[in-house]
Write a protein that holds these residues in place. Sequence first.
Motif, PDB file in Angstrom:
ATOM      1  N   TRP A 132      36.615  51.251  43.332  1.00 27.05           N
ATOM      2  CA  TRP A 132      38.003  52.014  43.225  1.00 27.05           C
ATOM      3  C   TRP A 132      39.148  51.082  43.410  1.00 27.05           C
ATOM      4  CZ3 TRP A 132      36.248  56.973  45.925  1.00 27.05           C
ATOM      5  CH2 TRP A 132      35.534  57.707  45.105  1.00 27.05           C
ATOM      6  N   LEU A 133      38.877  49.913  44.054  1.00 26.59           N
ATOM      7  CA  LEU A 133      39.688  48.833  44.771  1.00 26.59           C
ATOM      8  C   LEU A 133      40.388  48.110  43.482  1.00 26.59           C
ATOM      9  CD1 LEU A 133      37.922  47.199  47.675  1.00 26.59           C
ATOM     10  CD2 LEU A 133      39.775  48.973  47.778  1.00 26.59           C
ATOM     11  N   LEU A 134      39.823  48.258  42.297  1.00 26.78           N
ATOM     12  CA  LEU A 134      40.423  47.508  41.266  1.00 26.78           C
ATOM     13  C   LEU A 134      41.932  47.803  40.936  1.00 26.78           C
ATOM     14  CD1 LEU A 134      39.474  45.762  38.749  1.00 26.78           C
ATOM     15  CD2 LEU A 134      38.988  47.921  37.282  1.00 26.78           C
ATOM     16  N   PRO A 135      42.275  49.068  40.760  1.00 26.64           N
ATOM     17  CA  PRO A 135      43.895  48.994  40.473  1.00 26.64           C
ATOM     18  C   PRO A 135      44.807  48.472  41.615  1.00 26.64           C
ATOM     19  CG  PRO A 135      42.753  51.073  40.141  1.00 26.64           C
ATOM     20  CD  PRO A 135      41.695  50.356  40.797  1.00 26.64           C
ATOM     21  N   LEU A 136      44.338  48.677  42.856  1.00 29.31           N
ATOM     22  CA  LEU A 136      44.871  47.891  44.006  1.00 29.31           C
ATOM     23  C   LEU A 136      45.090  46.470  43.773  1.00 29.31           C
ATOM     24  CD1 LEU A 136      46.741  48.483  46.333  1.00 29.31           C
ATOM     25  CD2 LEU A 136      44.675  48.531  47.636  1.00 29.31           C
TER      26      LEU A 136
ATOM     27  N   GLY B  84      50.630  35.718  49.211  1.00 31.46           N
ATOM     28  CA  GLY B  84      50.088  36.783  50.149  1.00 31.46           C
ATOM     29  C   GLY B  84      49.334  37.688  49.108  1.00 31.46           C
ATOM     30  N   ALA B  85      50.226  38.220  47.920  1.00 32.42           N
ATOM     31  CA  ALA B  85      49.785  39.094  47.139  1.00 32.42           C
ATOM     32  C   ALA B  85      48.413  38.694  46.279  1.00 32.42           C
ATOM     33  CB  ALA B  85      50.951  39.467  46.138  1.00 32.42           C
ATOM     34  N   PHE B  86      48.622  37.100  45.867  1.00 32.83           N
ATOM     35  CA  PHE B  86      47.644  36.718  45.239  1.00 32.83           C
ATOM     36  C   PHE B  86      46.170  36.566  45.975  1.00 32.83           C
ATOM     37  CE2 PHE B  86      45.307  32.900  43.440  1.00 32.83           C
ATOM     38  CZ  PHE B  86      45.048  33.386  42.154  1.00 32.83           C
ATOM     39  N   TYR B  87      46.224  36.071  47.126  1.00 31.51           N
ATOM     40  CA  TYR B  87      45.289  36.093  48.143  1.00 31.51           C
ATOM     41  C   TYR B  87      44.583  37.252  48.239  1.00 31.51           C
ATOM     42  CZ  TYR B  87      42.494  34.911  52.386  1.00 31.51           C
ATOM     43  OH  TYR B  87      41.925  34.651  53.510  1.00 31.51           O
ATOM     44  N   TRP B  88      45.298  38.322  48.638  1.00 25.35           N
ATOM     45  CA  TRP B  88      44.525  39.722  49.078  1.00 25.35           C
ATOM     46  C   TRP B  88      44.342  40.510  47.779  1.00 25.35           C
ATOM     47  CZ3 TRP B  88      42.442  40.078  53.330  1.00 25.35           C
ATOM     48  CH2 TRP B  88      43.076  39.342  54.595  1.00 25.35           C
ATOM     49  N   GLY B  89      45.112  40.054  46.646  1.00 30.14           N
ATOM     50  CA  GLY B  89      44.780  41.191  45.526  1.00 30.14           C
ATOM     51  C   GLY B  89      43.449  40.384  44.743  1.00 30.14           C
ATOM     52  N   SER B  90      43.273  38.898  44.859  1.00 30.56           N
ATOM     53  CA  SER B  90      42.000  38.304  44.318  1.00 30.56           C
ATOM     54  C   SER B  90      40.933  38.823  45.295  1.00 30.56           C
ATOM     55  CB  SER B  90      42.114  36.885  44.549  1.00 30.56           C
ATOM     56  OG  SER B  90      42.184  36.256  45.681  1.00 30.56           O
ATOM     57  N   PHE B  91      41.026  38.903  46.649  1.00 32.11           N
ATOM     58  CA  PHE B  91      39.879  39.438  47.403  1.00 32.11           C
ATOM     59  C   PHE B  91      39.448  40.775  47.171  1.00 32.11           C
ATOM     60  CE2 PHE B  91      38.647  41.495  51.340  1.00 32.11           C
ATOM     61  CZ  PHE B  91      37.395  40.633  51.573  1.00 32.11           C
ATOM     62  N   LEU B  92      40.493  41.671  46.720  1.00 33.87           N
ATOM     63  CA  LEU B  92      40.209  43.001  46.465  1.00 33.87           C
ATOM     64  C   LEU B  92      39.632  43.281  45.143  1.00 33.87           C
ATOM     65  CD1 LEU B  92      43.271  45.099  47.865  1.00 33.87           C
ATOM     66  CD2 LEU B  92      41.031  45.099  48.820  1.00 33.87           C
ATOM     67  N   LEU B  93      39.945  42.332  44.201  1.00 34.39           N
ATOM     68  CA  LEU B  93      39.320  42.334  43.059  1.00 34.39           C
ATOM     69  C   LEU B  93      37.915  41.885  43.077  1.00 34.39           C
ATOM     70  CD1 LEU B  93      42.138  41.061  40.235  1.00 34.39           C
ATOM     71  CD2 LEU B  93      40.900  43.354  40.450  1.00 34.39           C
TER      72      LEU B  93
ATOM     73  N   LEU C  84      35.785  42.300  45.621  1.00 31.05           N
ATOM     74  CA  LEU C  84      35.094  43.391  46.093  1.00 31.05           C
ATOM     75  C   LEU C  84      34.856  44.534  44.796  1.00 31.05           C
ATOM     76  CD1 LEU C  84      36.597  43.889  49.457  1.00 31.05           C
ATOM     77  CD2 LEU C  84      34.579  42.715  48.780  1.00 31.05           C
ATOM     78  N   SER C  85      36.084  44.758  44.085  1.00 28.19           N
ATOM     79  CA  SER C  85      35.682  45.938  42.997  1.00 28.19           C
ATOM     80  C   SER C  85      34.705  45.103  41.927  1.00 28.19           C
ATOM     81  CB  SER C  85      36.969  46.192  42.251  1.00 28.19           C
ATOM     82  OG  SER C  85      37.436  44.791  41.437  1.00 28.19           O
ATOM     83  N   TYR C  86      34.778  44.004  41.622  1.00 28.83           N
ATOM     84  CA  TYR C  86      33.519  43.476  40.572  1.00 28.83           C
ATOM     85  C   TYR C  86      32.287  43.613  41.272  1.00 28.83           C
ATOM     86  CZ  TYR C  86      37.223  40.566  38.447  1.00 28.83           C
ATOM     87  OH  TYR C  86      38.563  40.263  37.684  1.00 28.83           O
ATOM     88  N   LEU C  87      32.173  43.426  42.636  1.00 25.33           N
ATOM     89  CA  LEU C  87      31.088  43.608  43.452  1.00 25.33           C
ATOM     90  C   LEU C  87      30.414  44.982  43.070  1.00 25.33           C
ATOM     91  CD1 LEU C  87      28.671  42.806  45.426  1.00 25.33           C
ATOM     92  CD2 LEU C  87      30.171  43.635  47.438  1.00 25.33           C
ATOM     93  N   GLY C  88      31.289  46.081  43.180  1.00 25.69           N
ATOM     94  CA  GLY C  88      31.139  47.432  43.250  1.00 25.69           C
ATOM     95  C   GLY C  88      30.449  47.666  41.555  1.00 25.69           C
ATOM     96  N   PHE C  89      31.411  47.294  40.698  1.00 23.46           N
ATOM     97  CA  PHE C  89      31.057  47.586  39.383  1.00 23.46           C
ATOM     98  C   PHE C  89      29.788  46.933  38.790  1.00 23.46           C
ATOM     99  CE2 PHE C  89      35.715  48.330  38.692  1.00 23.46           C
ATOM    100  CZ  PHE C  89      35.471  49.366  37.860  1.00 23.46           C
ATOM    101  N   LEU C  90      29.790  45.289  39.077  1.00 22.68           N
ATOM    102  CA  LEU C  90      28.475  44.840  38.968  1.00 22.68           C
ATOM    103  C   LEU C  90      27.201  45.551  39.641  1.00 22.68           C
ATOM    104  CD1 LEU C  90      29.820  41.124  38.819  1.00 22.68           C
ATOM    105  CD2 LEU C  90      29.057  42.578  36.744  1.00 22.68           C
ATOM    106  N   THR C  91      27.180  45.650  40.596  1.00 20.78           N
ATOM    107  CA  THR C  91      26.120  46.505  41.329  1.00 20.78           C
ATOM    108  C   THR C  91      25.711  47.694  40.560  1.00 20.78           C
ATOM    109  OG1 THR C  91      26.754  45.517  43.397  1.00 20.78           O
ATOM    110  CG2 THR C  91      25.205  47.240  43.511  1.00 20.78           C
ATOM    111  N   ARG C  92      26.539  48.497  40.238  1.00 20.20           N
ATOM    112  CA  ARG C  92      26.527  49.772  39.632  1.00 20.20           C
ATOM    113  C   ARG C  92      25.908  49.547  38.349  1.00 20.20           C
ATOM    114  NH1 ARG C  92      31.796  53.205  39.659  1.00 20.20           N
ATOM    115  NH2 ARG C  92      30.340  54.702  38.715  1.00 20.20           N
ATOM    116  N   TRP C  93      26.195  48.494  37.621  1.00 24.73           N
ATOM    117  CA  TRP C  93      25.790  47.994  36.261  1.00 24.73           C
ATOM    118  C   TRP C  93      24.270  47.780  36.412  1.00 24.73           C
ATOM    119  CZ3 TRP C  93      27.369  43.326  32.916  1.00 24.73           C
ATOM    120  CH2 TRP C  93      26.682  43.456  31.508  1.00 24.73           C
TER     121      TRP C  93
END
Length: 393
Positions: free
Chosen positions: A242-246, A272-281, A283-292
């Motif tokens: 769910w962190l993907l949109p943020l 700052g936006a790039f640093y934290w945005g890439s980190f949240l993305l 984590l979202s990849y981790l979520g999606f790929l683990t569920r896949w």
Amino acid sequence: MSKPTGRVAAWDLIRGCAVLGILVVNMPYHAQVEGVLGNSLHDVAGERGIDWAAFAVVDFLATLKFIGLFSLLFGAGLAFQVDRGRERGGRWSSAILTRLSVLLLVGVLHGTLIWFGDILTAYAILGFPLFYLLTSRLGVRGLLVLATLGLLFAWLTFSAVAFDPGWGDSDGDLGWAAIFASGDVLWMTLWRSLLFLLVVPLTLLFFGGRLFGCMLLGAALVRSGRLTDPASHEGFFRKLSWLLPLGFGLELVSFLLRLGEPDLTQRLLAHGAFYWGSFLLALSYLGFLTRWSLSSVASGLRRRLESVGQMAFTNYLTQSILCALLFNYLGFYDRWDRAEGFLIALAIFGLQLAWSPLWLARFRQGPLEWAWRCLSQGRRLPLRRETSTPVLT
């Protein structure tokens, strides 16, 4: 800690996708003089529309995301080795330290002889203090606190780049194209080594805290059981997705702020936006790929990606070797633009999707994974499978 009964498929799937993500990010540095001298949004402003689009896709979807996932799994793997070593007894600590030492040696050889952008050296260097922390009495909460501190420190060092508006700007070819397209082994090794000696400390200074923070986070996820038994924690990984949109929203803000000629405030906000945005993305990849990995969706493609990930060490170094042959020794350095480089990266990864299952059908692990393990344990281990397994179709 929940103990897996065999390989955790999610780890291999994540590594397999990260192998592609790392390659498309690194390709300009392998293939173009602009990759060495500058690879920012400002540098691509005058390029063809298709090249600008290729940069935007990689910038949004891959840059800093997959190296974060690789770092997280590096920490997870080291934590798992420490915990398993404690259970089994014997000389487990010396085997792990030898493993890190071999990785450091391979990283130095890779960075000086094949490609200056090696990341294995930084992983090995950070692996030693990580090993110390994992063998201490530090619990999951302590790992998470240190991970947060590392990420915050790296945010400060990463943001410091914003104070130099000309950082990464290209100002001439400086002879790079002639050197790296010459095929002259001696000169290329010299310049590659000099660049490598520059890249390693800069990587540790500006990104070391982030790499180490992601490693600590991976270790915490192992010791909490979430990464060793993802099926029992599917709800956690659903929340991560769910962190993907943020994350995407922050990336978009950063991209828009970097257009044109931003002032200092805009550059700081963009970093700052790039640093934290890439980190949240990430984590979202981790979520999606683990569920896949827990589903039956596109199972054929998923298994091929898992095969690539199971041989991530071999495939990462193979990418560098192929790029060195193509661009440095066959004379194609700085001959293709960014979009063509992106397609070359996809072609190389396509070969790895094809050959990784073929290799693993006959052998227990990748050739470099096997050599690394043998050197770490000081003995020859079996490589060939007793019976071949069916090749993926």
